[in-house]
Write a protein that holds these residues in place. Sequence first.
Motif, PDB file in Angstrom:
ATOM      1  N   ASP A  23      -0.937   6.861   8.393  1.00  0.00           N
ATOM      2  CA  ASP A  23      -2.043   5.912   8.387  1.00  0.00           C
ATOM      3  C   ASP A  23      -3.355   6.562   8.822  1.00  0.00           C
ATOM      4  N   GLN A  24      -3.358   7.236   9.942  1.00  0.00           N
ATOM      5  CA  GLN A  24      -4.584   7.786  10.521  1.00  0.00           C
ATOM      6  C   GLN A  24      -4.912   9.196  10.042  1.00  0.00           C
ATOM      7  N   GLY A  25      -3.941   9.885   9.438  1.00  0.00           N
ATOM      8  CA  GLY A  25      -4.136  11.265   9.043  1.00  0.00           C
ATOM      9  C   GLY A  25      -3.973  12.179  10.247  1.00  0.00           C
TER      10      GLY A  25
ATOM     11  N   SER B 239      -4.199   7.661   4.982  1.00  0.00           N
ATOM     12  CA  SER B 239      -3.940   6.719   3.880  1.00  0.00           C
ATOM     13  C   SER B 239      -4.439   5.320   4.229  1.00  0.00           C
ATOM     14  N   LEU B 240      -4.527   5.020   5.524  1.00  0.00           N
ATOM     15  CA  LEU B 240      -4.950   3.701   6.014  1.00  0.00           C
ATOM     16  C   LEU B 240      -4.101   2.574   5.425  1.00  0.00           C
TER      17      LEU B 240
ATOM     18  N   ALA C  90     -11.335  18.771   8.099  1.00  0.00           N
ATOM     19  CA  ALA C  90     -12.051  18.165   6.973  1.00  0.00           C
ATOM     20  C   ALA C  90     -11.292  16.990   6.350  1.00  0.00           C
ATOM     21  N   LYS C  91      -9.959  17.057   6.299  1.00  0.00           N
ATOM     22  CA  LYS C  91      -9.190  15.978   5.661  1.00  0.00           C
ATOM     23  C   LYS C  91      -9.141  14.718   6.515  1.00  0.00           C
ATOM     24  N   ALA C  92      -9.145  14.883   7.825  1.00  0.00           N
ATOM     25  CA  ALA C  92      -9.030  13.727   8.723  1.00  0.00           C
ATOM     26  C   ALA C  92      -9.963  13.892   9.923  1.00  0.00           C
TER      27      ALA C  92
ATOM     28  N   ASN D 171       0.824  -1.211   0.000  1.00  0.00           N
ATOM     29  CA  ASN D 171       0.000   0.000   0.000  1.00  0.00           C
ATOM     30  C   ASN D 171       0.857   1.259   0.000  1.00  0.00           C
ATOM     31  N   LEU D 172       1.949   1.258   0.755  1.00  0.00           N
ATOM     32  CA  LEU D 172       2.849   2.417   0.767  1.00  0.00           C
ATOM     33  C   LEU D 172       3.410   2.668  -0.632  1.00  0.00           C
ATOM     34  N   SER D 173       3.841   1.612  -1.291  1.00  0.00           N
ATOM     35  CA  SER D 173       4.426   1.752  -2.627  1.00  0.00           C
ATOM     36  C   SER D 173       3.396   2.212  -3.648  1.00  0.00           C
ATOM     37  N   LYS D 174       2.209   1.603  -3.622  1.00  0.00           N
ATOM     38  CA  LYS D 174       1.172   1.937  -4.601  1.00  0.00           C
ATOM     39  C   LYS D 174       0.644   3.358  -4.428  1.00  0.00           C
TER      40      LYS D 174
END
Length: 176
Positions: A63-65, A137-138, A73-75, A22-25
Amino acid sequence: MLEVEAVIKRFRDYVIQQSRSNLSKSGHNNTKELYNSLKGEIVNEKDYTIVGFEMLNYGMFQDQGVKGKNSSAKAPNSPFRFGTGTGKKGGLTQGINKWVRQKGFQFRDRKSGKFLSYQSTAYLITRSIFHKGIKPSLFFTKPFEAGYKKYIDTDLMKAFSQDIDTLIDYSLKDIK
């Protein structure tokens, strides 16, 4: 408890592999520091087994923002917020400055069209992130939840019953 341990190892390996993927993608793997810091440890005690995961501190924020100083608003569900005074002073600025230089990323001045310095570009990006926040990004949460459903909710009970059957078989052989 051989089968139980094997399921727990598969769960750990799945979570780490998927998190790294997930980090790479998602493009959050610029220096590979976070990627390489992802580790999982299995601790066996007398009556229980614990799986622990480890990563660099900023991995939690990725991960959590993070809620911004002026906007969440973003997180909106993040436990983290910029401007609380609890974080390392200048940590975001240093990280963004390093990222800008690695990417060779520079804004242009609106009037003259000249490139701004890396430091000025990093300052503008840092200020925006500080006020608006970081979107989650989770990259770790999603694989953890999927792995839990796949391995712990289903396979663990099967493995536990297999281990109990094996233990009973050995005990019965010892009695004979």
